[in-house]
Design an enzyme around this catalytic site. Structure first.
Site, PDB file in Angstrom:
ATOM      1  N   GLU A 185       0.844  -1.191   0.000  1.00 23.99           N
ATOM      2  CA  GLU A 185       0.000   0.000   0.000  1.00 23.99           C
ATOM      3  C   GLU A 185       0.879   1.241   0.000  1.00 23.99           C
ATOM      4  OE1 GLU A 185      -2.800   0.430   3.238  1.00 23.99           O
ATOM      5  OE2 GLU A 185      -3.558   2.301   2.439  1.00 23.99           O
TER       6      GLU A 185
ATOM      7  N   GLY B  41       3.122   2.279  10.934  1.00 23.24           N
ATOM      8  CA  GLY B  41       2.837   1.491  12.139  1.00 23.24           C
ATOM      9  C   GLY B  41       2.628   0.020  11.831  1.00 23.24           C
TER      10      GLY B  41
ATOM     11  N   MET C  86       0.379  -2.871   8.730  1.00 23.65           N
ATOM     12  CA  MET C  86      -0.314  -2.978   7.456  1.00 23.65           C
ATOM     13  C   MET C  86      -1.284  -4.155   7.469  1.00 23.65           C
ATOM     14  SD  MET C  86      -0.798  -1.837   4.461  1.00 23.65           S
ATOM     15  CE  MET C  86      -2.014  -2.601   3.414  1.00 23.65           C
ATOM     16  N   GLU C  87      -2.499  -3.883   6.972  1.00 19.19           N
ATOM     17  CA  GLU C  87      -3.621  -4.819   7.121  1.00 19.19           C
ATOM     18  C   GLU C  87      -3.745  -5.843   6.000  1.00 19.19           C
ATOM     19  OE1 GLU C  87      -3.918  -1.476   6.382  1.00 19.19           O
ATOM     20  OE2 GLU C  87      -5.538  -1.121   4.954  1.00 19.19           O
ATOM     21  N   ASN C  88      -2.638  -6.284   5.385  1.00 19.51           N
ATOM     22  CA  ASN C  88      -2.731  -7.271   4.305  1.00 19.51           C
ATOM     23  C   ASN C  88      -3.680  -8.406   4.699  1.00 19.51           C
ATOM     24  OD1 ASN C  88      -0.302  -5.950   3.134  1.00 19.51           O
ATOM     25  ND2 ASN C  88       0.648  -6.864   4.930  1.00 19.51           N
TER      26      ASN C  88
ATOM     27  N   HIS D  87      -6.648  -2.023  15.266  1.00 22.45           N
ATOM     28  CA  HIS D  87      -6.844  -1.255  14.024  1.00 22.45           C
ATOM     29  C   HIS D  87      -6.655  -2.145  12.792  1.00 22.45           C
ATOM     30  CE1 HIS D  87      -6.640   2.457  11.535  1.00 22.45           C
ATOM     31  NE2 HIS D  87      -5.866   1.693  10.774  1.00 22.45           N
ATOM     32  N   GLU D  88      -5.523  -2.838  12.745  1.00 22.17           N
ATOM     33  CA  GLU D  88      -5.246  -3.652  11.541  1.00 22.17           C
ATOM     34  C   GLU D  88      -6.245  -4.792  11.429  1.00 22.17           C
ATOM     35  OE1 GLU D  88      -3.376  -2.100   9.638  1.00 22.17           O
ATOM     36  OE2 GLU D  88      -2.472  -0.823  11.166  1.00 22.17           O
TER      37      GLU D  88
ATOM     38  N   HIS E  67      -9.542  -3.657  10.012  1.00 23.34           N
ATOM     39  CA  HIS E  67      -9.506  -3.412   8.560  1.00 23.34           C
ATOM     40  C   HIS E  67     -10.014  -4.633   7.789  1.00 23.34           C
ATOM     41  CE1 HIS E  67      -7.884   0.454   7.535  1.00 23.34           C
ATOM     42  NE2 HIS E  67      -6.731   0.310   8.156  1.00 23.34           N
TER      43      HIS E  67
ATOM     44  N   GLU F 166      -9.731   4.323   6.333  1.00 25.94           N
ATOM     45  CA  GLU F 166      -8.928   4.698   7.504  1.00 25.94           C
ATOM     46  C   GLU F 166      -9.762   5.363   8.595  1.00 25.94           C
ATOM     47  OE1 GLU F 166      -6.343   3.339   7.989  1.00 25.94           O
ATOM     48  OE2 GLU F 166      -5.619   2.762   6.018  1.00 25.94           O
TER      49      GLU F 166
END
Ligand code: HT7
Ligand code: ZN
Length: 869
Positions: free
Chosen positions: A117, A256, A258-260, A292-293, A296, A315
Site C-alpha cells: 500500500e 505502524g 499494514m492490514e494485508n 486497528h489492523e 480493517h 482509515e
C-alpha cells in the site's frame, strides 16, 4: 511531477481475475514469475493492456503462451492487440537488499518482507496496481539458497516442502483482493501460536511471528488479537472469515502496521512489549494498533477503495473502530483525550498549513504524502459525528448494511454516505462539506439571559479561514453536545434540549433558547462533539466550577487547558520581554483542590490528564502567528509556578500513589502516570528552588528503584531534560542495558533529541555518528531526526537556524534512501509563514536548496513546492 485529480478517475479497461506468482527468493536477485489471467472490461476492443511496473528488470512476456511484443511506457509496459480474455506470463527480477525505500519487496534486518500500500506492488511485478482491480492470488515462495524457516503469504497454506534443496510453500487466498493487500514474508522467527473460536464456533489458528528469542514479548499482542476478534463480534457482529490469521513483526517499516488480508505486517514497535522494555503507553498502543489492523479486515479488505482519493473511507472508519475498541477494553476517557489531542495539535496544524487538504482530497501528486492526521483522525471525528447524529443502534445497522451491500467491492466515500443516509434515514447533504472543505471551523459562543421569558439565549457563530485550495467556506453541519450547570454544580436539563443532549449547528449564526434559572450556564462541546476551535467567554470562576462539577472528561481537562492557554496568551508580551510573570492563581487553586482529595479510589487517569501542563506544540496551535521564544518562556514559567506552589502536594502524591505491580494493567497505568507526573513536578520545583541536587537524587532513585520501563523512561527524561547531575550515569546505565535492543534503545536517541533547548541540536549531531545510528532504519531515524523535527519545536526553531540546517541536511540524505520518511519529517518546515521574519528567511533558504537537490523525490517535491507557492 504532475498531480492527479480525483475527478479524473476512469474505470479500468481490464481486470485481473487470477494471479499466480512464484518467487525464487534471493537477497539481490529475486526472480518473480507472474501468470495472470485478464478480462477486458471496456467495449473498446483496441484498448491495449497497460501494466504498472517500477524498478523491475523484465526477462520476458508471453500472451497466451506466445512471446509478446511490448512497449515501455512511463513506469510500466503496454501490450497491444490482446483478446478479451487472455493469460499473461512474465518474469522479472528485483533486488530486495538494495530496496531502502521499504516499498515493494525488501530485506528488513534479514527478513524478506513486502509493503504494497499504496503503490508498492508495481515494484514487485508488472500488474494492474490499482485498488479497484480485485483478483484471487496463488503464491509459491521458494526460499533463498541459504535456507529460511518461515515462508508466508495471504490465505491458506496449500503445500510446503523442499525442492532441489530449497524450502518452498504454496499459499492460496480465497478472497479476491486488490494488489495493495498482497503480502509475502520470509525469515526466521519465534512463533506464538493460539486459537480463537468464533461466534459460529469455527476455530481460527492464530500465529504471531517475532524475532528469535523474543517469544515473551509477543504475548500481549497475541492477547490483543483475541480481544480484537471478540470485540468485533460483540460490538458489531463481525466474525473473522479465514481459517488462520497471521501477524508478523518486522524491524524496518515505514509506518505502524499494514492490514494485508490474513497476514498483517507490523512495525515491531507495535508488537514487542514486556514491562521491563516497554512503557504502559506502548502496551496501550500495541492493543490499539493490533485492533486497528484487525478491524480493517472488514473496513478496508472485504470492502475496499475504488481509488486512493477515497483513502479516508477505510482509515477513518477503522480509526473510529479502534478508538471504540480501546474505549471499551482499556479506558474511554483516556482514549478520547488522546484522540482530541491529535486533532488539536497536529491536525489543527495541518489544517493551517500549506498542505491543508479535505478529508477527501481533490489533487494528489504523491499518495504517500496523504497518510495524514486529516485523512485518519479528522476523518474519524467525522465518523464519530455521524455516530452522534444517528445514535449507536442506527449506526450499527447502517454499518452492517454497508458491509453487506458492498462486500467484495471497491467503493467510494459517496457510496458509504448514501448507504448510511438510506439505512439510517438521515440527510447528510450539508454534512458532506466535512469531506470537501479543508480547514478548521472556529466556533464562537456567547449567551445572555432573557429575564422576561426566563430564557438563556445561546448564540453560536462559525467561520472557517480560507485555505490555499478554497477561498470561500460554506457553514458546516455539526452536533454540539450541551449541558447546563447551576450554581450548586447540578446538571440541569431544560425542556428544549433533546434527550440526546446535543443541538444541530449548521448556519453561520444561530440562536437557541432554553428555559432556565438565571445563574445557570451552558457547558458547550461536551466530549469534543465536533472538531472545531471553540471560543466561549467563560469566566475563570465558571471554568473552576466546571472543572469541579462537570461529569464530562473532556470538559474537565479542557477547563484546565483553557486556564493554561489564557495564562500564556495573557502573559505573552511580558514573556517576550523575559519579564516577571504573575502567578496562575486560579489554576493553582483548582489543582490544589484536586491534589488534596486524591486517593486510591479517584479516577487517576483523568486526574493525570487534568494536571498535565500541555505541550509547547499544542500551545503553539492556539496562536495564528507563533512567537516560539515567548511561548516557551511562558510555558516554562507556568509549569514552574504550578510545581513550586504545589511541591508539598506533589511530594505527598508521590508517596501515596504507587502501582501495585510492574506489569501492565489499566489501573496501574493510571497510578504510574500520576506517580511519574508527581516525580516530574517535584524535579521541576526543586530545580527552580535551587535544590538541583535533591532533584537529581530523587530522579536517580526513581530510575534505580523500578524495573518498569515507564518509570525508567520518566526518570531518564527528567534527568536529561532538566540537565541533572545523574544524567550521564543514567544514560550510561541505559546504554549498557539496552544498546543491543534496537526498539528500547531508540529511547536513548529520542530523549536526547527532545531536550527543549538548543543543546538538542548538538545531541542530534553527536548521535548521528553513534555506532548504532542507522539511517536506513526508519524507527531510528524517527527517534533522532524525527524527534527533533516533530517533537521538539524549541530546538528545531532555535534562532541560530542550526536546527533547520541540520534537518534539511538529513532530509537531503534521506531523499535517496527513503523518500516517504524524509517527506514526513519535513512537515514542520512547511508552516514557516507563521513564524517571525528571521526564521521565515532561514527556512525559505533551506526549502529553496531542497528544491535544487539532484534526484529530488516526488514526495519532497510535492510538499516543498506547495509550501513555496
Ligand atoms: N493502511 C496502512 C497504511 C500503510 C502505509 C502507507 C504508506 C507507506 C507504508 C505503509 N504501511 C502501512 C496502515 C493502516 O492505516 O492501517
Ligand atoms: Zn488503517
Amino acid at each position: 511531477y504532475k498531480a492527479q485529480k480525483r475527478t479524473d478517475y476512469k474505470a479500468p479497461n481490464f481486470t485481473a481475475v487470477d494471479i499466480d506468482l512464484t518467487f525464487t527468493l534471493d537477497d539481490t536477485h529475486t526472480i518473480v514469475k507472474n501468470v495472470t489471467t485478464f478480462k477486458r472490461l471496456t467495449s473498446d476492443t483496441k484498448a491495449p493492456l497497460v501494466l504498472n511496473g517500477e524498478d523491475l528488470k523484465l526477462n520476458y512476456v508471453k500472451v497466451d503462451g506466445i512471446e509478446a511484443k511490448y512497449k515501455d511506457v512511463k513506469n510500466g509496459i503496454e501490450i497491444s492487440s490482446v483478446p478479451d480474455e487472455f493469460t499473461v506470463e512474465l518474469e522479472n527480477v528485483i533486488n530486495p537488499s538494495e530496496n531502502s525505500s521499504l516499498m515493494g519487496l525488501y530485506k528488513s534486518n534479514g527478513t524478506f518482507c513486502t509493503q504494497c500500500e499504496p503503490e508498492g506492488f508495481r515494484r514487485i511485478t508488472y500488474s494492474l496496481d490499482r485498488s479497484d482491480v480485485l483478483a484471487k492470488y496463488r503464491v509459491t515462495i521458494i526460499g533463498p539458497e541459504y535456507g529460511c524457516g518461515v515462508l508466508l503469504s495471504n490465505g491458506n497454506l496449500i503445500e510446503r516442502g523442499t525442492r532441489k534443496n530449497r524450502p518452498y510453500a504454496v499459499w492460496e487466498d480465497p478472497f479476491p483482493k486488490p494488489s495493495y493487500l498482497f503480502a509475502l514474508v520470509a525469515g526466521t522467527f519465534d512463533i506464538v501460536s493460539d486459537t480463537f473460536t468464533t461466534m459460529s464456533r469455527r476455530k481460527v489458528a492464530l500465529e504471531l511471528y517475532v524475532d528469535r528469542g523474543s517469544y515473551d514479548r509477543g504475548l500481549w499482542a497475541m492477547q490483543s488479537i483475541k480481544d480484537s476478534m471478540k470485540w468485533d463480534e460483540d460490538r458489531w457482529g463481525l466474525e473473522f472469515d479465514l481459517d488462520n490469521f497471521k501477524v508478523v513483526a518486522v524491524d524496518f517499516f515505514n509506518f505502524g502496521a499494514m492490514e494485508n488480508k490474513g497476514l498483517n505486517v507490523f512495525n515491531s514497535v507495535y508488537v514487542m512489549v514486556d514491562p521491563t522494555c516497554a512503557t504502559d503507553t506502548a502496551f496501550y498502543n500495541v492493543q490499539s494498533v493490533i485492533g486497528h489492523e484487525y478491524f480493517h479486515n472488514y473496513t478496508g479488505d472485504r470492502v475496499t477503495l475504488r481509488d486512493w482519493f477515497q483513502l479516508s473511507l477505510k482509515e477513518s472508519l477503522t480509526v473510529f473502530r479502534d478508538q471504540e475498541f480501546s474505549s471499551d477494553v482499556a479506558n474511554r476517557a483516556l482514549t478520547r483525550l488522546h484522540a482530541i489531542n491529535v486533532i488539536r495539535g497536529p491536525q489543527f496544524a495541518e489544517d493551517a498549513s500549506p498542505m491543508a487538504h479535505p478529508v477527501r482530497p481533490e489533487e494528489v501528486m504523491e499518495m504517500n504524502n496523504f497518510y495524514t492526521v486529516t485523512i485518519y483522525d479528522k476523518g474519524a471525528e467525522i465518523i464519530r459525528m455521524i455516530h452522534t447524529l444517528i445514535g449507536e443502534s442506527r449506526f450499527k445497522k447502517a454499518l452492517n448494511d454497508y458491509l453487506r451491500k458492498f462486500d467484495g467491492q471497491a467503493v467510494t466515500i459517496e457510496d458509504f454516505l448514501c448507504c448510511f443516509e438510506e439505512s439510517a434515514g438521515v440527510d447528510l447533504s450539508q454534512f458532506r462539506r466535512w469531506y470537501t472543505q479543508a480547514g478548521t471551523p472556529h466556533v464562537k459562543a456567547s449567551w445572555t439571559y432573557d429575564e422576561a421569558n426566563k430564557n438563556l439565549v445561546l448564540k453560536l457563530t462559525q467561520h472557517t479561514n480560507p485555505t490555499r485550495d478554497q477561498k470561500e467556506k460554506e457553514p458546516f453541519y455539526m452536533p454540539i453536545r450541551l449541558s447546563f450547570l447551576d450554581k450548586d454544580g447540578h446538571d440541569v436539563h431544560p425542556a428544549e434540549l433533546s434527550s440526546d443532549g446535543f443541538i444541530i449547528f449548521n448556519e453561520n449564526e444561530q440562536e437557541y433558547r432554553f428555559t432556565l434559572d438565571k445563574d445557570t450556564f451552558p457547558v458547550i462541546l461536551r466530549d469534543f462533539s465536533a472538531p472545531v476551535k471553540l471560543d466561549a467567554p467563560y469566566t475563570m470562576e465558571q471554568l473552576q466550577h466546571m472543572l469541579s462539577f462537570c461529569d464530562d472528561a473532556f470538559i474537565k481537562v479542557d477547563c484546565a487547558t483553557t486556564m493554561q492557554n489564557r495564562y500564556v496568551h495573557d502573559n505573552l508580551e511580558i514573556a517576550a520581554a523575559e519579564g516577571v510573570l504573575r502567578e496562575p492563581a486560579e489554576l493553582i487553586a483548582s489543582y490544589k483542590s484536586i491534589l488534596d482529595s486524591v486517593d486510591a479510589q479517584s479516577d487517576l487517569i483523568l486526574i493525570n490528564e487534568t494536571l498535565k501542563i500541555q505541550s509547547i506544540a499544542n500551545l503553539m496551535e492556539t496562536f495564528d502567528k507563533i512567537n516560539i521564544d515567548a511561548i516557551k518562556y511562558a510555558h516554562d514559567a507556568l509549569e514552574t509556578k504550578v510545581a513550586v506552589s504545589l511541591v508539598n502536594e506533589f511530594v505527598q502524591l508521590y508517596g501515596k500513589i504507587k502501582a501495585s505491580s510492574s506489569n501492565y494493567s489499566v489501573t496501574d497505568m493510571g497510578r504510574r502516570a500520576l506517580n511519574n507526573l508527581a516525580l516530574h513536578m517535584i524535579a521541576v520545583a526543586k530545580c527552580a528552588m535551587d535544590k538541583k541536587t535533591e532533584a537529581s537524587e530523587i530522579v536517580f532513585n526513581h530510575y534505580n528503584g523500578s524495573k518498569n520501563m515507564t518509570d525508567k523512561l520518566q526518570a531518564m527524561t527528567d534527568a536529561v531534560h532538566l540537565d541533572l547531575d545523574c544524567k550521564s550515569e543514567i544514560l550510561k546505565s541505559f546504554e549498557k542495558d539496552w544498546s543491543k535492543d534496537a526498539l528500547v534503545f531508540d529511547n536513548f536517541f529520542r530523549v536526547q533529541a527532545t531536550v527543549p533547548n538548543k543543546s538538542a541540536i548538538d545531541n542530534v549531531k553527536k548521535l548521528l555518528s553513534h555506532p548504532s545510528f542507522d539511517g536506513r532504519n526508519p524507527n531510528r531515524v524517527r527517534a533522532l531526526t524525527g524527534a527533533l523535527a516533530l517533537s521538539n519545536p524549541v530546538a528545531l526553531n532555535d534562532i541560530s537556524g542550526e536546527g533547520y540546517d541540520l534537518l534539511c541536511k538529513q532530509i537531503t540524505e534521506l531523499n535517496d534512501i527513503n523518500p516517504s520518511v524524509a517527506a514526513r519529517i519535513l512537515t514542520p518546515l512547511l508552516s514557516f509563514r507563521r513564524l517571525d521574519e528571521k526564521r521565515q528567511g532561514m527556512i525559505l533558504n533551506n526549502l529553496n536548496s531542497l528544491m535544487q537537490m539532484p534526484k529530488l523525490s516526488r514526495s519532497i517535491y510535492e510538499k516543498v513546492s506547495t509550501a513555496l507557492k
